[in-house]
Design an enzyme around this catalytic site. Structure first.
Site, mmCIF file in Angstrom:
data_model
loop_
_atom_site.group_PDB
_atom_site.id
_atom_site.type_symbol
_atom_site.label_atom_id
_atom_site.label_comp_id
_atom_site.label_asym_id
_atom_site.label_seq_id
_atom_site.Cartn_x
_atom_site.Cartn_y
_atom_site.Cartn_z
ATOM 1 N N GLY A 52 2.565 -1.023 5.038
ATOM 2 C CA GLY A 52 1.444 -1.166 5.971
ATOM 3 C C GLY A 52 0.096 -1.388 5.306
ATOM 4 O O GLY A 52 -0.788 -2.024 5.879
ATOM 5 N N GLU A 106 -4.333 4.071 2.501
ATOM 6 C CA GLU A 106 -3.423 4.189 3.651
ATOM 7 C C GLU A 106 -3.950 3.296 4.773
ATOM 8 O O GLU A 106 -5.165 3.167 4.952
ATOM 9 C CB GLU A 106 -3.374 5.674 4.045
ATOM 10 C CG GLU A 106 -2.504 6.016 5.222
ATOM 11 C CD GLU A 106 -1.021 5.753 5.035
ATOM 12 O OE1 GLU A 106 -0.675 4.584 4.792
ATOM 13 O OE2 GLU A 106 -0.225 6.692 5.181
ATOM 14 N N ASP A 107 -3.047 2.680 5.513
ATOM 15 C CA ASP A 107 -3.473 1.825 6.622
ATOM 16 C C ASP A 107 -4.062 2.647 7.757
ATOM 17 O O ASP A 107 -5.121 2.357 8.288
ATOM 18 C CB ASP A 107 -2.309 0.942 7.125
ATOM 19 C CG ASP A 107 -1.034 1.739 7.401
ATOM 20 O OD1 ASP A 107 -1.027 2.976 7.200
ATOM 21 O OD2 ASP A 107 -0.033 1.126 7.801
ATOM 22 N N ASP A 110 -2.514 9.252 11.245
ATOM 23 C CA ASP A 110 -2.199 9.638 12.622
ATOM 24 C C ASP A 110 -2.114 11.174 12.625
ATOM 25 O O ASP A 110 -3.130 11.848 12.651
ATOM 26 C CB ASP A 110 -0.883 8.921 12.954
ATOM 27 C CG ASP A 110 -0.439 9.024 14.395
ATOM 28 O OD1 ASP A 110 -1.243 8.807 15.290
ATOM 29 O OD2 ASP A 110 0.746 9.304 14.626
ATOM 30 N N ASP A 167 2.835 -2.246 11.913
ATOM 31 C CA ASP A 167 4.008 -2.871 12.534
ATOM 32 C C ASP A 167 4.526 -2.078 13.729
ATOM 33 O O ASP A 167 4.265 -0.887 13.871
ATOM 34 C CB ASP A 167 5.148 -2.961 11.514
ATOM 35 C CG ASP A 167 5.771 -1.593 11.243
ATOM 36 O OD1 ASP A 167 5.019 -0.654 10.878
ATOM 37 O OD2 ASP A 167 6.993 -1.436 11.433
ATOM 38 N N ARG A 173 3.041 -7.161 11.208
ATOM 39 C CA ARG A 173 2.238 -6.894 9.999
ATOM 40 C C ARG A 173 1.375 -8.082 9.596
ATOM 41 O O ARG A 173 0.340 -7.930 8.981
ATOM 42 C CB ARG A 173 3.152 -6.553 8.812
ATOM 43 C CG ARG A 173 3.954 -5.280 8.972
ATOM 44 C CD ARG A 173 4.494 -4.832 7.619
ATOM 45 N NE ARG A 173 5.553 -3.840 7.720
ATOM 46 C CZ ARG A 173 5.350 -2.535 7.860
ATOM 47 N NH1 ARG A 173 4.127 -2.068 7.932
ATOM 48 N NH2 ARG A 173 6.366 -1.702 7.919
HETATM 49 P P1 IMP Z 1 1.222 10.089 10.138
HETATM 50 O O1 IMP Z 1 2.117 10.627 9.058
HETATM 51 O O2 IMP Z 1 1.573 10.638 11.483
HETATM 52 O O3 IMP Z 1 -0.259 10.274 9.801
HETATM 53 O O4 IMP Z 1 1.501 8.539 10.272
HETATM 54 C C1 IMP Z 1 1.080 7.645 9.307
HETATM 55 C C2 IMP Z 1 1.922 6.402 9.255
HETATM 56 O O5 IMP Z 1 2.504 6.116 10.522
HETATM 57 C C3 IMP Z 1 1.066 5.196 8.920
HETATM 58 O O6 IMP Z 1 1.068 4.954 7.549
HETATM 59 C C4 IMP Z 1 1.718 4.079 9.695
HETATM 60 O O7 IMP Z 1 2.731 3.509 8.913
HETATM 61 C C5 IMP Z 1 2.351 4.765 10.866
HETATM 62 N N1 IMP Z 1 1.499 4.674 12.065
HETATM 63 C C6 IMP Z 1 0.695 5.619 12.608
HETATM 64 N N2 IMP Z 1 0.075 5.185 13.703
HETATM 65 C C7 IMP Z 1 0.501 3.914 13.880
HETATM 66 C C8 IMP Z 1 0.195 2.884 14.867
HETATM 67 O O8 IMP Z 1 -0.592 3.062 15.816
HETATM 68 N N3 IMP Z 1 0.839 1.706 14.689
HETATM 69 C C9 IMP Z 1 1.705 1.450 13.673
HETATM 70 N N4 IMP Z 1 2.009 2.366 12.740
HETATM 71 C C10 IMP Z 1 1.402 3.581 12.840
#
Ligand code: IMP
Length: 183
Positions: A52, A106-107, A110, A167, A173
């Site tokens: 990402g 990091e993209d 969340d 994605d 992507r």
């Molecule tokens: P976390 O571990 O919950 O913070 O999620 C982080 C990862 O989840 C990111 O690096 C993305 O790959 C994916 N992610 C989180 N939110 C989104 C979204 O809205 N669209 C697509 N991928 C997401």
């Protein structure tokens, strides 16, 4: 930006953040990192979290003005449009980071599960000297970790987005702009 909605697998997405606005956010992140690292005497590691963060890291690199090394790692915690909560270390680091200062690229952050697990792994298992976090996007309503995010491009509400590296089940992507799920 095309004004039309797009279809990826079974879901429809509508235009959300223009490419130019994303680049402005990356300019801001680069300015802050350059400010903190421009007189560094070490060679910091820019860590691209695959897949990402490829577009974000690529744009960021072109704006950084100190000697650096690019390293990649592949992790995954998302399935479809939901975070699974468990972070899988899919592919190891492409280079050793022992004793190095690392900036994770990091993209999107969340829940923060991915970034916090990665930071811990880099310090405890890989022996990094310091780890900072740079993220293009942050969902502040969902992020629930005490961990400080050092560089944040843009904050967005809690909605599922695609494009500019992000994605939906591996599609989207390559889209220049960011689109949000149309519910
Ligand atoms: P976390 O571990 O919950 O913070 O999620 C982080 C990862 O989840 C990111 O690096 C993305 O790959 C994916 N992610 C989180 N939110 C989104 C979204 O809205 N669209 C697509 N991928 C997401």
């Amino acid at each position: 930006m095309k004004d039309e909605k797009i279809q990826l697998h079974d879901k429809t997405f509508k235009p959300y953040i223009r490419h130019e606005r994303i680049l402005d956010a990356i300019d801001g992140v680069a300015r802050e990192i350059n400010h903190d690292f421009h007189d560094c005497t070490d060679i910091p590691v820019i860590l691209c979290v695959l897949n990402g963060s490829i577009p974000f890291t690529g744009e960021l690199l072109q704006r950084l003005d100190f000697p650096l090394q690019v390293v990649s790692v592949k992790l995954s915690s998302y399935q479809g449009t939901q975070s699974t909560g468990t972070v899988l270390n899919v592919m190891g680091l492409t280079s050793n980071v022992r004793g190095r200062r690392v900036i994770i690229c990091e993209d999107i952050v969340d829940t923060g599960n991915t970034i916090v697990a990665l930071k811990e792994m880099l310090i405890d298992k890989e022996g990094a000297a310091e780890v900072r976090i740079a993220t293009m996007l942050l969902k502040p309503d969902v992020y629930n970790k005490p961990e400080k995010l050092d560089y944040v491009g843009m904050e967005i509400p809690n909605a599922f987005i695609v494009g500019f590296g992000l994605d939906y089940n591996e599609l989207g992507r390559n889209i220049r702009d960011i689109y949000v799920i149309d519910e």
